[in-house]
Design a protein around this motif. Structure first.
Motif, PDB file in Angstrom:
ATOM      1  N   CYS A  25       0.683  -1.249   0.016  1.00 28.83           N
ATOM      2  CA  CYS A  25       0.008  -0.020  -0.174  1.00 28.83           C
ATOM      3  C   CYS A  25       0.786   1.283  -0.080  1.00 28.83           C
ATOM      4  CB  CYS A  25      -0.902  -0.170   1.184  1.00 28.83           C
ATOM      5  SG  CYS A  25      -2.262  -1.096   0.910  1.00 28.83           S
ATOM      6  N   GLY A  26       2.053   1.238   0.339  1.00 33.61           N
ATOM      7  CA  GLY A  26       2.963   2.236   0.392  1.00 33.61           C
ATOM      8  C   GLY A  26       3.607   2.558  -0.946  1.00 33.61           C
ATOM      9  N   GLY A  27       3.622   1.817  -1.929  1.00 35.95           N
ATOM     10  CA  GLY A  27       4.315   1.665  -3.152  1.00 35.95           C
ATOM     11  C   GLY A  27       3.622   2.891  -4.001  1.00 35.95           C
ATOM     12  N   PRO A  28       4.188   3.170  -5.090  1.00 38.38           N
ATOM     13  CA  PRO A  28       3.536   4.173  -5.965  1.00 38.38           C
ATOM     14  C   PRO A  28       2.632   3.590  -7.163  1.00 38.38           C
ATOM     15  CG  PRO A  28       5.979   3.847  -6.653  1.00 38.38           C
ATOM     16  CD  PRO A  28       5.518   3.082  -5.373  1.00 38.38           C
ATOM     17  N   THR A  40      -2.851  14.035  -1.126  1.00 35.38           N
ATOM     18  CA  THR A  40      -2.010  13.190  -1.879  1.00 35.38           C
ATOM     19  C   THR A  40      -1.455  11.971  -1.707  1.00 35.38           C
ATOM     20  OG1 THR A  40      -0.537  15.710  -1.740  1.00 35.38           O
ATOM     21  CG2 THR A  40       0.694  13.760  -2.353  1.00 35.38           C
ATOM     22  N   GLY A  41      -1.405  11.545  -0.122  1.00 36.71           N
ATOM     23  CA  GLY A  41      -1.058  10.249   0.163  1.00 36.71           C
ATOM     24  C   GLY A  41      -2.390   9.276  -0.588  1.00 36.71           C
ATOM     25  N   ALA A  42      -3.573   9.482  -0.304  1.00 43.59           N
ATOM     26  CA  ALA A  42      -4.672   8.851  -0.823  1.00 43.59           C
ATOM     27  C   ALA A  42      -4.599   8.692  -2.384  1.00 43.59           C
ATOM     28  CB  ALA A  42      -5.859   9.359  -0.774  1.00 43.59           C
ATOM     29  N   ALA A  43      -4.192   9.494  -3.067  1.00 47.16           N
ATOM     30  CA  ALA A  43      -4.209   9.741  -4.504  1.00 47.16           C
ATOM     31  C   ALA A  43      -2.992   8.843  -4.893  1.00 47.16           C
ATOM     32  CB  ALA A  43      -4.191  11.200  -5.034  1.00 47.16           C
ATOM     33  N   ASP A 251      -2.615  11.486   5.958  1.00 45.69           N
ATOM     34  CA  ASP A 251      -1.265  11.078   5.463  1.00 45.69           C
ATOM     35  C   ASP A 251      -0.569   9.880   6.219  1.00 45.69           C
ATOM     36  OD1 ASP A 251      -1.016  12.565   3.179  1.00 45.69           O
ATOM     37  OD2 ASP A 251      -0.335  14.374   4.425  1.00 45.69           O
ATOM     38  N   GLY A 252      -1.358   9.020   6.814  1.00 46.19           N
ATOM     39  CA  GLY A 252      -0.974   7.933   7.673  1.00 46.19           C
ATOM     40  C   GLY A 252      -0.837   8.430   9.106  1.00 46.19           C
ATOM     41  N   ASN A 253      -1.304   9.573   9.559  1.00 46.84           N
ATOM     42  CA  ASN A 253      -0.928   9.935  10.842  1.00 46.84           C
ATOM     43  C   ASN A 253      -2.155   9.848  11.849  1.00 46.84           C
ATOM     44  OD1 ASN A 253       1.788  10.999  10.251  1.00 46.84           O
ATOM     45  ND2 ASN A 253       0.875  12.638   9.106  1.00 46.84           N
ATOM     46  N   ALA A 254      -3.164   9.206  11.437  1.00 45.42           N
ATOM     47  CA  ALA A 254      -4.347   9.072  12.033  1.00 45.42           C
ATOM     48  C   ALA A 254      -4.615   7.663  12.989  1.00 45.42           C
ATOM     49  CB  ALA A 254      -5.724   9.451  11.293  1.00 45.42           C
TER      50      ALA A 254
END
Length: 319
Positions: A25-28, A40-43, A251-254
C-alpha cells in the motif's frame, strides 16, 4: 467452473502478510482519473486500471450461458457497499465507483458480454436486495459463510480476515483480541466483524472480564470519525480496508493496524440468488478465465492485495 478448493492463502493470515500489505500500500501507482482532488497520500495509492478492464473481451460460450433476462439488457445489476476502500469506494468526483471489488466484477461482467450498474446500499441490505431481485449480484467484501449460504450462493474470489485498527500510537494499548475486554469498539452492522465482536464480548464475560462496549453503525466513515476523536478505542475491520485507511487518512498519521495474525481468515464471495444457478456458474467460469489469462492477478497487484488471491473460482467454499 472448477470445484477444487483454493490453496493460495491459509485460513489464518500471518503477521508477515500484514507487513507485505502495508508495504504494497505504500508503493507508488498511477492516480485514478478524476481523483486529483484527493489527498496526496490517498491519490498515490489509487491505481488507474481502466486500460486493464478495457482489454477484457467477451467469451461467446459464456455469453450464451447468461440468463436471457440479463443478457437481453446487457446489464449486470450489482449491489455493493460503496464506502469500503480499497474494495468499493467513490473517486474524488463523488459518483464514480472504484476499487478492487469493482474491478473484479467489471471484468467478470465483460467476459459475459455485460456492463455493470452499481447500487450503493447499506451492507445489511445486500442479501435482501439480492433475494428480492433488485440486483443480480453483490460484491462488497462479504465473507462466504455457511450461515449466509442458507439464503444465497457465492462465487469466492478473494481470501481475507479481520484485524484491529486503533489510533496512531495505540493509546489504548491493544495488541490482541484479548485486550478488547472492557474497551469501546465499533463495527458495521451485519458484518462478520460484528459477529466477531459479539463473540469476543461473550468470551470476556465468561472469563470474568468486562464485556466489550460495541457501537454498531452503518458505515466505516462513522467508525473512523469516532476513533479519530477518541470516542472509541478500536475498529474491527477487514484487513485490506484497515490497511488502506491507515495508510491514507491524514497521510498515515491518524490510524494504525495492530500487528499480529489476522483473525478468522475466510473467502470473500460474490453473492448470487439461489434461483439463479446459471448466472452463478457463468460468473465462476468467467473468473476462472480471468485467473488463467492473468487479468485477475493484475487487478489484485494494482490494489496491493495479491496475497489474498485464489487460484480457482469456488462456489460456496466458506464454512
Amino acid at each position: 467452473m472448477r470445484t477444487t478448493r483454493k490453496t493460495a492463502l491459509a485460513a489464518t493470515l500471518t503477521a508477515a502478510t500484514l507487513a507485505v500489505l502495508l508495504s504494497a500500500c505504500g508503493g507508488p501507482s498511477a492516480p485514478q482519473p478524476g481523483a486529483s482532488g484527493a489527498a496526496t497520500g490517498a491519490a498515490s495509492l489509487i491505481p488507474d486500471t481502466s486500460a486493464l478492464l478495457s482489454a477484457v473481451s467477451a467469451d461467446a460460450t459464456l455469453e450464451a450461458q447468461v440468463p436471457a433476462a440479463i443478457s437481453g439488457t446487457k446489464e449486470l445489476k450489482v449491489g455493493s457497499y460503496v464506502q469500503s476502500a480499497p474494495n468499493n469506494f467513490f473517486a474524488a468526483d463523488g459518483s464514480t465507483v472504484i476499487g478492487s471489488d469493482h474491478d473484479i466484477i467489471t471484468a467478470i461482467a465483460a467476459k459475459l458480454g455485460l456492463k455493470t450498474t452499481y447500487s450503493n446500499m447499506d451492507f445489511g441490505a445486500l442479501i435482501t436486495s439480492l433475494q428480492s431481485g433488485r440486483v443480480d449480484a453483490t460484491i462488497a467484501a462479504m465473507n462466504d459463510t455457511a450461515a449466509r449460504q442458507q439464503t444465497i450462493d457465492f462465487v469466492d474470489y478473494l481470501t481475507s480476515g479481520i484485524t484491529l485498527m486503533v489510533q496512531k500510537g495505540n493509546p489504548a494499548k491493544i495488541s490482541s483480541p484479548a485486550d478488547l475486554c472492557g474497551k469501546n469498539i465499533a463495527v458495521v452492522t451485519g458484518t462478520s466483524q460484528q459477529t466477531f465482536a459479539e463473540d469476543t464480548s461473550a468470551k470476556c464475560v465468561t472469563d470474568g472480564k468486562t464485556a466489550l462496549n460495541i457501537t454498531v453503525t452503518d458505515s466505516d466513515s462513522q467508525n473512523q470519525t469516532q476513533l479519530r476523536t477518541g470516542r472509541i478505542d478500536a475498529i474491527v475491520n477487514d484487513l485490506p480496508s484497515a490497511v488502506y485507511i491507515s495508510k491514507t487518512t491524514q497521510d498515515g498519521n491518524a490510524f494504525e493496524v495492530v500487528p499480529g495474525d489476522v483473525i478468522d481468515g475466510a473467502p470473500y464471495g460474490i453473492g448470487v440468488n439461489k434461483d439463479n444457478a446459471a448466472l452463478r456458474d457463468a460468473m465462476a467460469k468467467a473468473l476462472d478465465q480471468l485467473i488463467d489469462d492473468g487479468t485477475y492477478g493484475k487487478i489484485l497487484d494494482a490494489w496491493g492485495i495479491s496475497s489474498g488471491k485464489v487460484t480457482t473460482a469456488v462456489v460456496n467454499g466458506g464454512k
